[in-house]
Design a protein around this motif. Structure first.
Motif, PDB file in Angstrom:
ATOM      1  N   UNK A  42       9.176  -9.934 -38.608  1.00 14.65           N
ATOM      2  CA  UNK A  42       8.964  -9.925 -37.159  1.00 14.65           C
ATOM      3  C   UNK A  42       8.598  -8.507 -36.716  1.00 14.65           C
ATOM      4  N   UNK A  43       7.971  -8.390 -35.567  1.00 13.96           N
ATOM      5  CA  UNK A  43       7.437  -7.101 -35.121  1.00 13.96           C
ATOM      6  C   UNK A  43       8.492  -6.000 -35.079  1.00 13.96           C
ATOM      7  N   UNK A  44       9.703  -6.298 -34.633  1.00 14.90           N
ATOM      8  CA  UNK A  44      10.722  -5.238 -34.544  1.00 14.90           C
ATOM      9  C   UNK A  44      11.117  -4.718 -35.930  1.00 14.90           C
ATOM     10  N   UNK A  45      11.080  -5.571 -36.941  1.00 15.98           N
ATOM     11  CA  UNK A  45      11.369  -5.149 -38.320  1.00 15.98           C
ATOM     12  C   UNK A  45      10.166  -4.392 -38.880  1.00 15.98           C
ATOM     13  N   UNK A  46       8.986  -4.879 -38.571  1.00 15.60           N
ATOM     14  CA  UNK A  46       7.759  -4.216 -39.022  1.00 15.60           C
ATOM     15  C   UNK A  46       7.675  -2.792 -38.471  1.00 15.60           C
ATOM     16  N   UNK A  47       8.081  -2.610 -37.229  1.00 15.05           N
ATOM     17  CA  UNK A  47       8.063  -1.273 -36.614  1.00 15.05           C
ATOM     18  C   UNK A  47       8.948  -0.302 -37.388  1.00 15.05           C
ATOM     19  N   UNK A  48      10.084  -0.778 -37.859  1.00 18.46           N
ATOM     20  CA  UNK A  48      10.979   0.057 -38.664  1.00 18.46           C
ATOM     21  C   UNK A  48      10.336   0.344 -40.011  1.00 18.46           C
ATOM     22  N   UNK A  49       9.833  -0.695 -40.666  1.00 17.43           N
ATOM     23  CA  UNK A  49       9.328  -0.591 -42.029  1.00 17.43           C
ATOM     24  C   UNK A  49       8.074   0.281 -42.130  1.00 17.43           C
ATOM     25  N   UNK A  50       7.251   0.270 -41.109  1.00 13.86           N
ATOM     26  CA  UNK A  50       5.965   0.975 -41.189  1.00 13.86           C
ATOM     27  C   UNK A  50       6.075   2.493 -41.099  1.00 13.86           C
ATOM     28  N   UNK A  51       7.120   3.015 -40.491  1.00  8.96           N
ATOM     29  CA  UNK A  51       7.190   4.465 -40.364  1.00  8.96           C
ATOM     30  C   UNK A  51       8.634   4.956 -40.323  1.00  8.96           C
ATOM     31  N   UNK A  52       9.073   5.498 -41.434  1.00 12.10           N
ATOM     32  CA  UNK A  52      10.377   6.150 -41.479  1.00 12.10           C
ATOM     33  C   UNK A  52      10.145   7.619 -41.163  1.00 12.10           C
ATOM     34  N   UNK A  53      10.871   8.152 -40.192  1.00 11.87           N
ATOM     35  CA  UNK A  53      10.653   9.557 -39.805  1.00 11.87           C
ATOM     36  C   UNK A  53      10.869  10.489 -40.993  1.00 11.87           C
ATOM     37  N   UNK A  54       9.921  11.360 -41.283  1.00 11.28           N
ATOM     38  CA  UNK A  54      10.046  12.246 -42.437  1.00 11.28           C
ATOM     39  C   UNK A  54      11.161  13.283 -42.303  1.00 11.28           C
ATOM     40  N   UNK A  55      11.608  13.544 -41.085  1.00 12.22           N
ATOM     41  CA  UNK A  55      12.632  14.564 -40.876  1.00 12.22           C
ATOM     42  C   UNK A  55      14.060  14.030 -41.027  1.00 12.22           C
ATOM     43  N   UNK A  56      14.220  12.724 -41.121  1.00  9.15           N
ATOM     44  CA  UNK A  56      15.554  12.125 -41.218  1.00  9.15           C
ATOM     45  C   UNK A  56      16.051  12.254 -42.650  1.00  9.15           C
ATOM     46  N   UNK A  57      17.275  12.735 -42.810  1.00  5.26           N
ATOM     47  CA  UNK A  57      17.839  12.945 -44.137  1.00  5.26           C
ATOM     48  C   UNK A  57      18.166  11.628 -44.843  1.00  5.26           C
ATOM     49  N   UNK A  58      18.794  10.684 -44.149  1.00  2.00           N
ATOM     50  CA  UNK A  58      19.206   9.412 -44.749  1.00  2.00           C
ATOM     51  C   UNK A  58      18.609   8.253 -43.963  1.00  2.00           C
ATOM     52  N   UNK A  59      17.868   7.374 -44.664  1.00  2.00           N
ATOM     53  CA  UNK A  59      17.237   6.248 -43.976  1.00  2.00           C
ATOM     54  C   UNK A  59      18.046   4.955 -44.086  1.00  2.00           C
ATOM     55  N   UNK A  60      19.082   4.948 -44.905  1.00  2.18           N
ATOM     56  CA  UNK A  60      19.847   3.708 -45.089  1.00  2.18           C
ATOM     57  C   UNK A  60      20.352   3.104 -43.778  1.00  2.18           C
ATOM     58  N   UNK A  61      20.866   3.899 -42.834  1.00  2.00           N
ATOM     59  CA  UNK A  61      21.295   3.293 -41.563  1.00  2.00           C
ATOM     60  C   UNK A  61      20.159   2.590 -40.820  1.00  2.00           C
TER      61      UNK A  61
END
Length: 138
Positions: A42-61
């Motif tokens: 769904x679009x809200x999941x796709x928005x997360x999956x398409x771009x993880x911020x490069x400055x964030x140390x941990x993406x698991x949350x």
């Protein structure tokens, strides 16, 4: 005593990758994996999956909504096509295995054409052709 057997629905393929599957990928999924249903994010999941911020140390949350969606919609034995950010892919492959899914990725044949421009720059064109799906860890 008569025991009612639970009829298993056909296997699904859940897409955790950023682009639209090609006609070849869809046909291959149906033929080689035996899936009848292909489930896009769904679009809200796709928005997360398409771009993880490069400055964030941990993406698991950030993956909690992705995991929730996958666990609520999938059944054991379903396939999950997982490709994207390396860290997110790694974490989601582990998660998919934990909940009984079969994590896979698409392999491609790649052809590159290099064209030297008159101004000295180089243009490279890549052509990708789907070949097969492969299970992670095999």
């Amino acid at each position: 005593m008569h025991t009612k057997t639970k009829k298993r629905r056909s296997r699904c393929l859940f897409l955790l990758f950023s682009h639209t599957p090609t006609t070849e990928q869809i046909e291959d999924a149906r033929l080689s994996l035996g899936v009848e249903s292909i489930v896009a994010m769904p679009q809200e999941i796709k928005n997360i999956w398409q771009q993880f911020p490069p400055d964030v140390l941990a993406i698991e949350p950030m993956l909690k909504p992705v995991k929730k969606w996958l666990s609520q919609k999938s059944n054991k034995g379903d396939f999950a096509l997982i490709q994207g950010d390396f860290g997110a892919t790694f974490l989601m492959v582990l998660y998919a295995k934990d909940i009984g899914l079969v994590p896979i990725y698409a392999t491609t044949e790649r052809k590159a054409t290099e064209i030297m421009q008159s101004d000295g720059t180089l243009t490279i064109e890549h052509i990708f052709k789907h070949r097969r799906f492969r299970e992670y860890g095999k």
